[in-house]
Write a protein that holds these residues in place. Structure first.
Motif, short mmCIF file in Angstrom:
data_model
loop_
_atom_site.label_atom_id
_atom_site.label_comp_id
_atom_site.label_asym_id
_atom_site.label_seq_id
_atom_site.Cartn_x
_atom_site.Cartn_y
_atom_site.Cartn_z
N GLU A 126 0.83 -1.21 0.00
CA GLU A 126 0.00 0.00 0.00
C GLU A 126 0.86 1.25 0.00
N ALA A 127 1.93 1.24 0.79
CA ALA A 127 2.83 2.39 0.84
C ALA A 127 3.49 2.61 -0.52
N ARG A 128 3.90 1.53 -1.17
CA ARG A 128 4.53 1.65 -2.49
C ARG A 128 3.53 2.16 -3.52
N ASN A 129 2.30 1.68 -3.47
CA ASN A 129 1.27 2.16 -4.41
C ASN A 129 0.99 3.65 -4.20
N ALA A 130 0.92 4.09 -2.93
CA ALA A 130 0.69 5.51 -2.66
C ALA A 130 1.85 6.34 -3.17
N GLU A 131 3.08 5.83 -3.04
CA GLU A 131 4.24 6.56 -3.55
C GLU A 131 4.20 6.66 -5.07
N MET A 132 3.82 5.58 -5.73
CA MET A 132 3.74 5.59 -7.19
C MET A 132 2.67 6.57 -7.66
N LEU A 133 1.51 6.60 -6.99
CA LEU A 133 0.47 7.55 -7.35
C LEU A 133 0.95 8.98 -7.12
N GLY A 134 1.70 9.19 -6.03
CA GLY A 134 2.24 10.52 -5.74
C GLY A 134 3.19 10.99 -6.81
N ARG A 135 3.99 10.08 -7.34
CA ARG A 135 4.92 10.44 -8.42
C ARG A 135 4.17 10.87 -9.68
N ALA A 136 2.99 10.30 -9.87
CA ALA A 136 2.19 10.64 -11.05
C ALA A 136 1.29 11.84 -10.79
N GLY A 137 1.39 12.42 -9.60
CA GLY A 137 0.58 13.59 -9.28
C GLY A 137 -0.83 13.23 -8.85
N LEU A 138 -1.02 12.01 -8.41
CA LEU A 138 -2.35 11.56 -7.96
C LEU A 138 -2.31 11.28 -6.47
N ARG A 139 -3.48 11.24 -5.86
CA ARG A 139 -3.61 10.83 -4.46
C ARG A 139 -4.46 9.58 -4.43
N GLU A 140 -4.31 8.79 -3.36
CA GLU A 140 -5.06 7.55 -3.24
C GLU A 140 -6.56 7.77 -3.27
N GLU A 141 -7.01 8.84 -2.60
CA GLU A 141 -8.45 9.06 -2.51
C GLU A 141 -9.02 9.71 -3.78
N GLU A 142 -8.17 10.07 -4.72
CA GLU A 142 -8.63 10.72 -5.94
C GLU A 142 -9.28 9.71 -6.88
N ASP A 143 -10.37 10.12 -7.48
CA ASP A 143 -11.09 9.29 -8.43
C ASP A 143 -10.44 9.42 -9.80
N LEU A 144 -9.96 8.30 -10.32
CA LEU A 144 -9.29 8.32 -11.62
C LEU A 144 -10.26 8.63 -12.77
N PHE A 145 -11.56 8.43 -12.52
CA PHE A 145 -12.55 8.65 -13.56
C PHE A 145 -13.38 9.91 -13.30
N ALA A 146 -12.81 10.83 -12.53
CA ALA A 146 -13.50 12.10 -12.23
C ALA A 146 -13.57 12.95 -13.50
N GLY A 147 -14.41 13.96 -13.45
CA GLY A 147 -14.56 14.85 -14.59
C GLY A 147 -13.31 15.69 -14.82
N VAL A 148 -13.33 16.49 -15.91
CA VAL A 148 -12.17 17.29 -16.28
C VAL A 148 -11.88 18.37 -15.24
N GLY A 149 -12.91 19.03 -14.72
CA GLY A 149 -12.72 20.12 -13.73
C GLY A 149 -11.96 19.66 -12.49
N PRO A 150 -12.45 18.64 -11.78
CA PRO A 150 -11.73 18.18 -10.59
C PRO A 150 -10.33 17.64 -10.91
N SER A 151 -10.19 17.01 -12.05
CA SER A 151 -8.87 16.49 -12.44
C SER A 151 -7.88 17.62 -12.68
N VAL A 152 -8.31 18.68 -13.32
CA VAL A 152 -7.43 19.82 -13.58
C VAL A 152 -7.02 20.48 -12.26
N ARG A 153 -7.98 20.64 -11.35
CA ARG A 153 -7.66 21.24 -10.04
C ARG A 153 -6.64 20.39 -9.28
N ASN A 154 -6.76 19.08 -9.34
CA ASN A 154 -5.85 18.20 -8.60
C ASN A 154 -4.47 18.10 -9.27
#
Length: 176
Positions: A126-154
């Motif tokens: 889990e820690a490694r997955n969170a680190e990999m998501l962080g490198r890609a500019g994502l957070r664990e709680e972020e929805d990968l299929f969110a709309g364009v607006g929330p994705s741009v803000r994040n």
């Protein structure tokens, strides 16, 4: 228990025995249990108040005379964890000492549970997955299929860096 501590990873059903009984009684107790919990390589030896006094390795128990007392065969040096210890420190200890399971004790050394290698491995993944998501500019709680607006803000810092580097690259190419 707080997140990322040993208390959140521990199993609450350790197998404990008393040091004043014989190995024959331990065999009978284990047979009555039917099945040992996964990743059980040792039994935790306690006194009548539940205070940890040592461990009995299963491989050692099998090789000894059933008439021996647990106190004669058990190991008194034990790697223990507190439920408030950091999970990452426990993972390092599991690696350093090649542990399969370890007791989790309170301040009075009473056994609360046990930490197993599978829980530690799950934590590390889990820690490694969170680190990999962080490198890609994502957070664990972020929805990968969110709309364009929330994705741009994040992701605006990453998008801005990419836009600037693309502009610089196009200017360099334009000069040639």
């Amino acid at each position: 228990y707080p997140e990322d501590t040993v208390g959140t990873l521990m199993d609450y059903e350790p197998v404990t025995i008393r040091e004043d009984i014989t190995l024959d009684l331990v065999y009978r107790y284990l047979r009555r249990m039917g099945e040992l919990p996964d990743h059980t390589d040792k039994l935790f030896v306690t006194d009548r108040y539940g205070v940890l006094t040592g461990i009995l390795l299963l491989r050692r128990m099998v090789a000894e005379d059933p008439a021996c007392r647990v106190s004669e065969v058990m190991a008194r040096a034990v790697v223990t964890f507190s439920p408030l210890d950091e999970a990452s420190a426990a993972a390092q200890a599991f690696e350093r000492y090649d542990l399969v399971s370890a007791p989790v004790v309170d301040a009075q050394r009473r056994v609360l549970g046990r930490l197993t290698v599978d829980a530690v491995v799950d934590f590390l993944q889990e820690a490694r997955n969170a680190e990999m998501l962080g490198r890609a500019g994502l957070r664990e709680e972020e929805d990968l299929f969110a709309g364009v607006g929330p994705s741009v803000r994040n992701r605006w810092p990453w998008l801005a860096v990419n836009l600037v580097t693309a502009l610089i690259a196009s200017r360099v190419i334009g000069l040639f």
